[in-house]
Motif scaffolding. Sequence first.
Motif, PDB file in Angstrom:
ATOM      1  N   GLU A 233      -1.010  13.274 -17.366  1.00 33.46           N
ATOM      2  CA  GLU A 233      -1.542  13.239 -16.005  1.00 33.46           C
ATOM      3  C   GLU A 233      -1.079  14.463 -15.207  1.00 33.46           C
ATOM      4  O   GLU A 233      -1.851  15.062 -14.449  1.00 33.46           O
ATOM      5  N   GLU A 234       0.161  14.844 -15.374  1.00 29.97           N
ATOM      6  CA  GLU A 234       0.692  15.990 -14.636  1.00 29.97           C
ATOM      7  C   GLU A 234       0.014  17.291 -15.066  1.00 29.97           C
ATOM      8  O   GLU A 234      -0.358  18.128 -14.239  1.00 29.97           O
ATOM      9  N   GLU A 235      -0.131  17.460 -16.365  1.00 30.50           N
ATOM     10  CA  GLU A 235      -0.762  18.684 -16.862  1.00 30.50           C
ATOM     11  C   GLU A 235      -2.246  18.744 -16.480  1.00 30.50           C
ATOM     12  O   GLU A 235      -2.794  19.826 -16.247  1.00 30.50           O
ATOM     13  N   MET A 236      -2.874  17.615 -16.394  1.00 30.58           N
ATOM     14  CA  MET A 236      -4.285  17.568 -16.037  1.00 30.58           C
ATOM     15  C   MET A 236      -4.507  18.098 -14.616  1.00 30.58           C
ATOM     16  O   MET A 236      -5.533  18.713 -14.308  1.00 30.58           O
ATOM     17  N   LYS A 237      -3.520  17.867 -13.766  1.00 28.35           N
ATOM     18  CA  LYS A 237      -3.641  18.354 -12.385  1.00 28.35           C
ATOM     19  C   LYS A 237      -3.749  19.876 -12.350  1.00 28.35           C
ATOM     20  O   LYS A 237      -4.352  20.444 -11.455  1.00 28.35           O
ATOM     21  N   PHE A 238      -3.144  20.534 -13.328  1.00 32.21           N
ATOM     22  CA  PHE A 238      -3.149  21.991 -13.382  1.00 32.21           C
ATOM     23  C   PHE A 238      -4.207  22.527 -14.344  1.00 32.21           C
ATOM     24  O   PHE A 238      -4.164  23.675 -14.737  1.00 32.21           O
ATOM     25  N   GLN A 239      -5.120  21.642 -14.716  1.00 33.61           N
ATOM     26  CA  GLN A 239      -6.229  21.999 -15.593  1.00 33.61           C
ATOM     27  C   GLN A 239      -5.764  22.432 -16.975  1.00 33.61           C
ATOM     28  O   GLN A 239      -6.383  23.260 -17.633  1.00 33.61           O
ATOM     29  N   PHE A 240      -4.658  21.844 -17.451  1.00 34.27           N
ATOM     30  CA  PHE A 240      -4.201  22.076 -18.812  1.00 34.27           C
ATOM     31  C   PHE A 240      -4.763  20.990 -19.719  1.00 34.27           C
ATOM     32  O   PHE A 240      -4.858  19.826 -19.330  1.00 34.27           O
ATOM     33  N   VAL A 241      -5.105  21.359 -20.942  1.00 35.75           N
ATOM     34  CA  VAL A 241      -5.708  20.443 -21.917  1.00 35.75           C
ATOM     35  C   VAL A 241      -4.765  20.316 -23.111  1.00 35.75           C
ATOM     36  O   VAL A 241      -4.188  21.301 -23.577  1.00 35.75           O
ATOM     37  N   ARG A 242      -4.611  19.088 -23.636  1.00 36.51           N
ATOM     38  CA  ARG A 242      -3.697  18.850 -24.761  1.00 36.51           C
ATOM     39  C   ARG A 242      -4.367  19.148 -26.095  1.00 36.51           C
ATOM     40  O   ARG A 242      -5.533  18.830 -26.308  1.00 36.51           O
ATOM     41  N   ILE A 243      -3.598  19.745 -27.012  1.00 35.83           N
ATOM     42  CA  ILE A 243      -4.017  19.950 -28.400  1.00 35.83           C
ATOM     43  C   ILE A 243      -3.180  19.017 -29.269  1.00 35.83           C
ATOM     44  O   ILE A 243      -1.957  18.952 -29.113  1.00 35.83           O
ATOM     45  N   ASN A 244      -3.796  18.299 -30.179  1.00 30.53           N
ATOM     46  CA  ASN A 244      -3.073  17.392 -31.064  1.00 30.53           C
ATOM     47  C   ASN A 244      -2.562  18.142 -32.289  1.00 30.53           C
ATOM     48  O   ASN A 244      -3.347  18.728 -33.037  1.00 30.53           O
ATOM     49  N   LYS A 245      -1.249  18.122 -32.478  1.00 29.85           N
ATOM     50  CA  LYS A 245      -0.616  18.709 -33.645  1.00 29.85           C
ATOM     51  C   LYS A 245       0.416  17.714 -34.191  1.00 29.85           C
ATOM     52  O   LYS A 245       0.937  16.872 -33.449  1.00 29.85           O
ATOM     53  N   PRO A 246       0.726  17.780 -35.497  1.00 27.40           N
ATOM     54  CA  PRO A 246       1.668  16.814 -36.078  1.00 27.40           C
ATOM     55  C   PRO A 246       3.047  16.890 -35.434  1.00 27.40           C
ATOM     56  O   PRO A 246       3.468  17.963 -34.993  1.00 27.40           O
ATOM     57  N   PRO A 247       3.771  15.766 -35.383  1.00 27.80           N
ATOM     58  CA  PRO A 247       5.130  15.762 -34.816  1.00 27.80           C
ATOM     59  C   PRO A 247       6.136  16.311 -35.823  1.00 27.80           C
ATOM     60  O   PRO A 247       5.796  16.549 -36.986  1.00 27.80           O
ATOM     61  N   PRO A 248       7.388  16.491 -35.424  1.00 30.15           N
ATOM     62  CA  PRO A 248       8.430  16.903 -36.379  1.00 30.15           C
ATOM     63  C   PRO A 248       8.586  15.879 -37.495  1.00 30.15           C
ATOM     64  O   PRO A 248       8.472  14.669 -37.265  1.00 30.15           O
ATOM     65  N   VAL A 249       8.828  16.367 -38.696  1.00 27.48           N
ATOM     66  CA  VAL A 249       9.007  15.471 -39.848  1.00 27.48           C
ATOM     67  C   VAL A 249      10.370  14.799 -39.794  1.00 27.48           C
ATOM     68  O   VAL A 249      10.504  13.590 -39.962  1.00 27.48           O
ATOM     69  N   ASP A 250      11.420  15.596 -39.549  1.00 27.10           N
ATOM     70  CA  ASP A 250      12.777  15.055 -39.549  1.00 27.10           C
ATOM     71  C   ASP A 250      13.066  14.327 -38.248  1.00 27.10           C
ATOM     72  O   ASP A 250      12.469  14.612 -37.201  1.00 27.10           O
ATOM     73  N   ASN A 251      13.987  13.381 -38.331  1.00 25.22           N
ATOM     74  CA  ASN A 251      14.465  12.722 -37.126  1.00 25.22           C
ATOM     75  C   ASN A 251      15.408  13.666 -36.380  1.00 25.22           C
ATOM     76  O   ASN A 251      16.188  14.396 -36.989  1.00 25.22           O
ATOM     77  N   LEU A 252      15.318  13.643 -35.054  1.00 23.22           N
ATOM     78  CA  LEU A 252      16.139  14.507 -34.220  1.00 23.22           C
ATOM     79  C   LEU A 252      17.157  13.675 -33.445  1.00 23.22           C
ATOM     80  O   LEU A 252      17.183  12.450 -33.565  1.00 23.22           O
ATOM     81  N   PHE A 253      17.974  14.357 -32.629  1.00 22.13           N
ATOM     82  CA  PHE A 253      19.060  13.672 -31.947  1.00 22.13           C
ATOM     83  C   PHE A 253      19.037  13.982 -30.453  1.00 22.13           C
ATOM     84  O   PHE A 253      18.871  15.141 -30.054  1.00 22.13           O
ATOM     85  N   ILE A 254      19.189  12.923 -29.670  1.00 19.90           N
ATOM     86  CA  ILE A 254      19.252  13.084 -28.214  1.00 19.90           C
ATOM     87  C   ILE A 254      20.425  13.990 -27.855  1.00 19.90           C
ATOM     88  O   ILE A 254      21.537  13.824 -28.350  1.00 19.90           O
ATOM     89  N   GLY A 255      20.165  14.964 -26.976  1.00 19.60           N
ATOM     90  CA  GLY A 255      21.210  15.871 -26.544  1.00 19.60           C
ATOM     91  C   GLY A 255      21.290  17.154 -27.352  1.00 19.60           C
ATOM     92  O   GLY A 255      21.986  18.092 -26.954  1.00 19.60           O
TER      93      GLY A 255
END
Length: 1177
Positions: free
Chosen positions: A980-1002
């Motif tokens: 919603e925020e990006e749409m206000k600035f006329q930005f459009v989302r591109i779908n790409k695969p997420p990271p394969v490995d699990n990541l860590f907060i921080g």
Amino acid sequence: MEESQCKQKSNTKVAQHEGQDREDLISKLKEDTIATMMKRRPKPKRFLMAGQPTKAYMKQGEETLHSTLSLKGENLFQNFTNPLRFQKLCPSGSKNLVRKSWYPQVPEEGGHMIEIQDLFGPNIGTQKESQLVIIEGAAGIGKSALARQVRRAWSKDHLYRGRFHHVFFFSCRELAQCKQLSLAELIAQGQDVPTAPIGQILHHPEKLLFILDGIDEPAWVLEEQNPEMCLHWSQRQPVDTLLGSLLGKSILPEASFLLTARTTALHKLIPYLGQPCQVEVLGFTEVERENYFYKYFEEQRFETTALMVLESNPVLLTLCEVPWVCWLVCTCLEKQMEQGGDLSLTSQTTTALCLEYLSLTISGQHLSTQLRGLCSLAAEGIWKRKTVFSESDLCKQGLAKGAIDTFLKVGVLQKQPKSLTYSFAHLCLQEFFTAMSYIVEDSEGRHGDRENDRIVETLVEWYGTQTLFEAPIVRFLFGLLSKEGLREMEKIFSCSLSGKKKLMLLWHILGKSKRHEPPCLGLLHCLYENQEIELLTHVMHDLQGTISPGPDDMAHTVFQTNVKYLVVQTDMELMVVTFCIKFCYHIRSLQLNMERQQGYELMAPRMVLYRQTPIPDASWKIFFSNLKFTRNLEELDLSGNPLSYSAFCNLCKTLRHPGCQLKTLWLVECGLTSTYCSLLASVLNAHSSLTELDLQLNDLSDDGVELLCAGLRNHACNLHILRLDLSSLSAQVITELRTLEAKNPKLHISSTWMPHMMVPSENVDGEDILTSFKQQQQQSGDKHMELLGTEDDFWGPTGPVATEVVDRERYMYRVRLPMAGSYHSPSTGLHFVVKRAVNIEIEFCAWSQYLDKIPLQQSHMVAGPLFDIKAEQGAVTAVYLPHFVSLQETNASTVDFKVAHFQEHGLVLETPDRVKSRYTVLKNPSFSPMGVVLKIIPAARRFIPITSITLIYYRLNLEELTLHLYLIPNDCTIQKAIDEEEMKFQFVRINKPPPVDNLFIGSRYIVSGSENLEITPKELELCYRSSKEFQLFSEIYVGHMGSEIKLQIKNKKHMKLIWEALLKPGDFRPALPRIAQVPKDVPALQHFMDQHREQLVARVTSVDTLLDKLHSLVLSEDSYEAVRAETTNQDKMRKLFSLSRSWNRACKDQFYQALKETHPYLVMDLLEKSSIVSLGS
């Protein structure tokens, strides 16, 4: 001598308080006051593992939250860390203390993981607080260390201080040296230092805890005594009589007890246990095994090298699940280091490790004769229930002083610190020497069958036929009587052993197993230790069932049941079972479940393995390696098991192996992503035998399915059936799939949205059932379904169900579920199981709205999105709430997951009925703002692995390309807010695969890409910010895009690549310009600054930064200081507007440009809401 020492020690402690008046002592006791000050930690309710539907524990209510205590062990396991603990359901009756192996049908619920502070909480069977806790487990699994851990934690005020005023610890091995004791002497024995007079101690028996470690070791039977015969606490009596009176509640009936014993000993040791809290220790997790190695070798600084040896051998890593084996492996590596040789351990069994240990510790010392004496000592001790030996005991076996000193030096024996006695370093080691004694006693084989019969009769007399194969001695015998085992023993004892005659001993032992029944889990362990193909093939043949005459009087195999169920609780058990399955040639179908659920009624003979905890990568590697050689296995179902990328690589390696004959593979909801699909495509290209593949409930995306299509086009591909979730795929990809079907008549790509076996549902009466998609389709009357829905729709029995937007600003939606069944929303991860048509309202909430008022974040971390769900009471029988914690890699137990409810009276934490790889399940839920949280130690927050997603947005303006790149936890509410925020600035989302490995907060990550990209900032932190908060992102200025560009994200610490994407010119299209219309009530030449005066006064926050940009442009020094002199931001803005009355349009343009640089989102938000751009420049 031993008796007098014991008496003297006890009397010394008791005498310190003799002669004092009992009543005066009681009045002086102040420990109760201290215990009250040390407020006891409230006992959390029982935590249920995945698949636990026990409704009595479903609603948890409110609880006070603290971090989990982490403690070390001592003695031989001085570097000990925490083992897993598993509480069993234990109905009354001693027969239930024996673990069952095979089940003819889906086994009943067996218990759940439990934490150390909950041992004396409400019993899972009776709901009453436990007075008797039995810690059981296999040999060397860490029971004694856990018992000492309880005592130490209590002494440091960390555990049970409100529950118990006195805790007494007894090693039954040492206690058995005392023939007679009074109760007072016993209590004195159990304290390091006297804490109070005996009268004071006994005044509150409900505040006493007796810890009896190794209750099964001495040669006693603890029979319940007649209460009328109980003596005064000062009168002496036999130790076993005294303990029997205590456990039988004849004396001190209010006292509590914690016992440790081997699983095999309980059923005959204490026949009147009633309903104890039965807790089984399951051993180390993979992380804890590594921690043990670090702690063991940290002083020598060889921990990294030792870990490399361990991790290079997944079988050895699995064997180290048993703490005693961890010690054994570390000792062997330490000996290799001392001898200066290469660090290498290739042992595949515990027996082989023990032989390696002997070879390293006594090689070249010419102790073969003395070793025989040590074996005889061990055997005599086992049969006399004796684990502590005097010097005379050792001398009787011909052990010279020099040999004793050597055995002490190398660590085989240890000297008891409190007396001149000796014991083996561990009871398992004594049992290993006992097993060797049976083989070397008659090394020439002169007595033959007669000696074998004697040995077997002795074993059966001691262990019984029911638990014979659980006994370590029997397992060691199987390992030693293998060809490799006999060869090593000949080297150690410098003698020749008759292999054929010794092999007969195994057949004598096997003769005690029940014929025409599948081998018990204990027997499978024995076969694993032996690893001889002939023996394995013969015994595993019994899994086929009974042999009965056929119609033509020919013998043929008849299955007693078509399906056989086996519970495997540990990595070791899983390895043993899958190893033995290789030799069970009739098993055609194997299913591995993390929860108890029904599947297809398959016609092929099927084995179902149940497991309640995620499987680590090392175990997956062994599992798939064993499957390479299981030639008759045709069907494999791994649905519901989270598979890491490493595990999936091993699976695909197996599928490509020429010996693998798998035809059907089900991978429903295994956490697969598009990156996995390249591996699957390589399998389809490799002349694989695979003909049926189910990949439903995995986030494969368009990119992943396109990779699969490449494999499907290959002529080597034999696939006939492919099941996919088509709801989230683009029309282009679906068209490509249909084209492939048209070109290959044998290929059928299923359009069902649900898995074939994992659709949760409940009938009107609340009874659990599992409904396939076909059944739901038949109920709805639909014969064919077109997948025409969007990603925001719910998918159910009749296909897509549209979601209605109720309030876009509040992110509130409504869906009408038209009939009973299961419904799933791909975009939110929500699942609903409903018994009738129902309207459901869903509002995306922000955690910050609630957590600011409640100190939950000190003990829990947010683990998923927060929803406010409203539905008719009773219509929803189950809800599946998404979470982003990786169960595959986290060290957190699934019992630590909670569902947080924010209700009018406060926060309520509810334990889910099940926890799976991507969601938690609540049955018969009550709704309020609710989301998943994970109980943690604050310091461990950065070590919780999570699944994450990358979001890429672009704006193409006059051929200049700008990108925004986000790295966030996989939370749909955050993604929706960013959209919603990006749409206000006329930005459009591109779908790409997420990271394969699990990541860590921080953790921090570096963003990079092709040359000539301007990236600001180049570093991103993966953090959880509520959907109402500003989200971190990198802005990437591309400029003119002439060719494809590559984006990468790397871990800052190790610079490991964790994500990359390729963006092509065809991925972008120019944003449609917004045509602004001037409202009638706004003057045509009104400036932005004048139009939005009120909003700017209220919302500009960085006024000083704005002033700095205006200084010397439109503000003089005096004006600048006059504005800054105001106290609040609002007053500063009002002062600035008062000065702007004299500004011309150029000055206001300068203000506008400065505001765009300091508050870009505010400017765009105001433009969006007013739909007008009226600038003079």
